[in-house]
Design a protein around this motif. Structure first.
Motif, PDB file in Angstrom:
ATOM      1  N   VAL A  46      11.587   1.482  -5.587  1.00 42.85           N
ATOM      2  CA  VAL A  46      11.499   2.876  -5.118  1.00 42.85           C
ATOM      3  C   VAL A  46      12.603   3.720  -5.738  1.00 42.85           C
ATOM      4  N   ARG A  47      13.800   3.207  -5.793  1.00 41.98           N
ATOM      5  CA  ARG A  47      14.930   3.987  -6.307  1.00 41.98           C
ATOM      6  C   ARG A  47      14.948   4.060  -7.839  1.00 41.98           C
ATOM      7  N   ASP A  48      14.503   3.009  -8.468  1.00 46.99           N
ATOM      8  CA  ASP A  48      14.587   2.968  -9.939  1.00 46.99           C
ATOM      9  C   ASP A  48      13.418   3.674 -10.620  1.00 46.99           C
ATOM     10  N   TRP A  59      20.032  10.337  -3.371  1.00 48.39           N
ATOM     11  CA  TRP A  59      18.857   9.488  -3.195  1.00 48.39           C
ATOM     12  C   TRP A  59      17.929   9.641  -4.398  1.00 48.39           C
ATOM     13  N   SER A  60      17.190   8.571  -4.652  1.00 45.62           N
ATOM     14  CA  SER A  60      16.302   8.540  -5.809  1.00 45.62           C
ATOM     15  C   SER A  60      14.956   7.985  -5.391  1.00 45.62           C
ATOM     16  N   GLY A  61      13.899   8.525  -5.946  1.00 44.96           N
ATOM     17  CA  GLY A  61      12.553   8.053  -5.632  1.00 44.96           C
ATOM     18  C   GLY A  61      12.099   8.549  -4.288  1.00 44.96           C
ATOM     19  N   LEU A  62      12.546   7.891  -3.249  1.00 47.00           N
ATOM     20  CA  LEU A  62      12.298   8.312  -1.863  1.00 47.00           C
ATOM     21  C   LEU A  62      13.566   8.112  -1.047  1.00 47.00           C
ATOM     22  N   PRO A  63      13.784   8.934  -0.031  1.00 50.29           N
ATOM     23  CA  PRO A  63      14.873   8.635   0.898  1.00 50.29           C
ATOM     24  C   PRO A  63      14.626   7.272   1.550  1.00 50.29           C
TER      25      PRO A  63
END
Length: 787
Positions: free
Chosen positions: A550-552, A570-574
């Motif tokens: 999710v973050r990458d 935050w990245s992708g989604l919280p």
């Protein structure tokens, strides 16, 4: 050693005599009461648990001499005329548990005889220390005998008497009567009579005993003895004393009568949570008279056959719905709550601040240790705290990606079996289940991944892949030498299993977004263990890979998205971690996020936050999440709150609860448990990690995992889960664990266990303060029930 039950006998009114101070006349009052009973051709008994000083001056000797046939007993006699904790230094010191057990056994024996009144007299004042240095008010609390308080008639006695009363009330004692000597100069009896009358506690004032002779010799001793005989004959016959004895007997019977009718009245008046009332009978309701440490004191038909006591210690195996952290009736937390109630009562919080809320926010951030977190939002329980977390996460995602939630359906990512509370908003963050299938507003907005489970089977730790996932993951079950090796993510992240997990997660999300047009606003996880869904122990590698994907890969959620330049962003989604159950040392660490080596953007804590005493919840967020709600428009603010937001009582208790658990973590309170889990297991060639441990012994898990009726087990921190075999496949509606639950409820001769089941899973939890001795007794009971 088995626990001691609270003291309540149908045939024996038993009371504990406390003094507001030293030398207030406890023994004289006890002698008066015993004489009055004996004069009615009934029998009295006097027990002195701990006595110090010369044998001739011992209190039980005084009762033997002047008590008109009273049965007397002293359990521990120390020669030095000093406080018991000092006198005991030169002797074999009795353990507190042994002392309590001896008292309970003595009273039980007397209850089986023809004794009509029993008095247990303390030494010194309410807080005078016992043999091990503990305050007597705390030492004797497990017995919770009703109190006869001897007030102080001397100068300063009003203050000491009221202080003693408040100290006892703070610990949950019932003060049933107050006695003191009349003094015409200070007249404390008049003031205190009015004070206690307002509290419906009878006060009896007695004429003062004759003064002891200034010079003692054979003649003066004889005159003094005769004067005391005369005094006791006169005072014990007074109508106030006789009336008081009748009241004490009546209160004992009334207490039992109230307990007897509670289950029937509850069935008539109360709508229970998570309960189907059809077919429910009053005998199915546990009547709890009080609670202390890890035990309820329960009333009912399943009492010990070896004792005619009306109350039985029942281990609180569900930690009172996962809230208990520092034991029931914890006097330190009670004092904290009383202080805050006295200092503040309740004060509103919007646009204001008070010291407890500020102190808690500061300590909580330090305890969790997540560098992303900067802001603390207060609510009252885990469900509403998660409602706030979802509002935060969805707003942040919609703001970044330019989505209009009023026009578009925004969903969440999570795991199958997740459950985040019973309010409508977070209920939608879980897949359809027994909990929500008949809730009319439930819609279910999200995608929930199936996942591999961690469990011990036949003495071996394994990660078991669900059958329906094996083809998609292209992997089979895996075995591990220890629980610590399951959590060795530094090593496992470079494994083939991690690559398969990531590939599966990435392709699934891509398909949901591109082919099905789904928009996701947050990733919500219960780290390590999914509680209400059935105590599901998720492979930590899977949760870590899900977070990493999710973050990458922010482009999965919006074509033009890219990874933020700032690491804390935050990245992708919280990423939201629901640590209501697993956080704050429930699994042996300050934060369960540390098992995954992940810093979420939002986290929710409750339950252990206040040590189990009072409701309170925190939703903690990063600065960037906070900034999403900042604008000139009031409507953009986080418009959420409660009348009791950040209530001072809860915040004060939470500060002390966190401080206590943090101190225990630092001072080695759990080293004994860690040593057991750090040692080599029977089938392992390497040590486990002391960072992953449980209060439940490795040998217990090994033994239970091999039991014929057991499908699998696991233990971590204070949690033990036992999955029973079920030919129907298990699940929340399974009844496979009912048999084990009933065996634990029946218990042994000394105690039984209150437990909860989730389908075919029976789980047990301890407090973080549970004594090894108590857990060992419980493990014996478990083995006898399953092996």
């Amino acid at each position: 050693m088995p626990p001691v039950g609270a003291g309540l006998w149908r045939s024996l009114p038993a009371h504990q005599v406390y003094g507001a101070n030293t030398n207030v006349g406890k023994t004289i009052v006890s002698t008066v009461l015993c004489n009055a009973i004996q004069n009615q051709r009934k029998k009295a008994a006097f027990l002195k648990p701990v006595s110090t000083g010369a044998l001739d001056d011992a209190d039980d000797r005084h009762l033997s001499r002047f008590g008109a046939g009273t049965l007397t007993k002293c359990l521990y006699q120390f020669d030095e005329p000093v406080s018991p904790h000092l006198a005991a230094k030169q002797k074999m010191i009795p353990r507190d548990d042994d002392l309590l057990a001896s008292i309970h056994q003595t009273l039980s024996d007397w209850a089986r005889s023809d004794i009509d009144l029993a008095l247990v007299e303390t030494a010194g004042g309410v807080h005078s220390p016992g043999p091990n240095g503990n305050s007597q008010a705390d030492l004797y609390r497990p017995l919770r005998l009703p109190i006869v308080l001897v007030a102080d008639s001397r100068l300063g006695g009003i203050s000491s008497s009221i202080s003693a009363y408040e100290s006892l009330v703070l610990r949950g004692y019932d003060i049933q009567s107050v006695l003191l000597f009349r003094d015409d100069y200070y007249q404390n009896h008049e003031y205190l009579a009015d004070y206690f009358n307002k509290k419906s506690i009878p006060l009896v004032s007695l004429s003062a005993p004759p003064p002891r002779p200034a010079v003692e010799n054979v003649d003066t001793q004889a005159k003094d003895e005769e004067a005391m005989y005369s005094y006791y004959r006169q005072v014990s016959a007074e109508s106030d004393i006789l009336r008081l004895l009748e009241e004490l007997n009546t209160k004992n019977q009334s207490r039992i009568a109230r307990l007897e009718e509670m289950a029937d009245r509850a069935q008539d008046l109360i709508w229970y949570p998570f309960t189907q009332h059809q077919g429910m009978k009053s005998k199915d309701i546990t009547v709890i008279d009080s609670a202390h440490d890890d035990y309820f004191q329960t009333f009912g038909s399943s009492q010990s056959k070896k004792s005619n006591a009306e109350l039985r210690p029942t281990f609180d195996g569900s930690a009172s719905w996962w809230t208990q952290g520092l034991g029931h009736g914890n006097p330190d937390l009670s004092l904290s709550a009383a202080y805050a109630a006295g200092r503040y009562g309740h004060v509103m919080f919007a646009g204001a601040v008070h010291e407890p809320a500020l102190s808690l926010a500061d300590r909580l951030l330090k305890t969790i240790g997540n560098p992303r977190f900067t802001k603390v939002f207060y609510t009252d329980n885990g469900s509403t705290g998660m409602e706030v977390a979802v509002k935060m996460g969805l707003r942040a995602a919609c703001d970044r990606y330019g989505w209009d939630a009023s026009q578009e359906k925004i969903s969440i990512l999570g795991l199958k079996g997740s459950y985040h509370g019973d309010t409508i908003g977070v209920m939608d963050c879980s897949e359809p289940s027994t909990f929500n299938q008949k809730v009319e507003w439930y819609r279910g907005r999200g995608h929930w991944f199936d996942f591999p489970l961690v469990k011990m089977v036949n003495g071996t730790w394994k990660v078991e892949v669900p059958a329906e996932l094996k083809a998609e993951l292209g992997s089979e079950d895996a075995q591990f030498e220890s629980l610590g090796s399951v959590f060795d993510l530094e090593k496992r992240l470079s494994s083939e299993a991690a690559e398969r997990y990531k590939t599966y997660i990435h392709s699934t999300i891509k398909d949901l977004v591109e082919r099905h047009g789904m928009k996701f606003g947050a990733l919500i996880l219960e780290p390590v263990i999914l509680g209400a869904g059935g105590m599901l122990f998720c492979d930590p590698l899977f949760q870590r890979c899900l977070t990493d994907v999710v973050r990458d890969h922010p482009e999965l959620f919006s074509p033009n998205a890219s990874s933020p330049k700032s690491a804390p962003s935050w990245s992708g989604l919280p990423v939201i971690f629901d640590e209501v159950f697993t956080g704050l040392y429930r699994l042996g660490r300050p934060s369960s996020a540390s098992f995954l080596d992940v810093h979420p953007d939002i986290a929710v804590n409750a339950k252990l936050l206040t040590g189990g005493l009072i409701p309170l919840c925190t939703t903690v967020a990063s600065q960037e999440i906070f900034d999403t709600f900042s604008s000139p428009e009031k409507s953009d603010a986080l418009l959420h709150g409660h009348s009791y937001t950040a209530h001072a009582v809860g915040c004060t208790v939470a500060v002390d609860s966190l401080r206590t658990m943090d101190d225990m973590d630092k001072n080695g309170s759990w080293d004994g448990f860690k040593a057991d889990w750090d040692s080599k297991s029977a089938n392992s060639t390497s040590s486990g990690s002391s960072d992953v441990w449980s209060v439940w012994s490795q040998s217990l898990l090994q033994d239970l995992s091999r039991a014929e009726a057991v499908e699998s087990v696991f233990g971590i921190g204070t949690v033990l889960s036992v999955s029973l075999r079920d030919a129907q496949g298990g699940g929340y509606t399974s009844t496979a664990a009912k048999g084990l639950q009933q065996k634990l409820a029946a218990g042994g001769d000394q105690f039984n266990v209150h437990s909860r089941v989730l389908g075919n899973v029976l789980y047990l939890m301890s407090s973080v303060t549970s004594k090894p001795e108590s857990l060992q007794e419980l493990e014996k009971l478990l083995r006898s029930a399953l092996i």
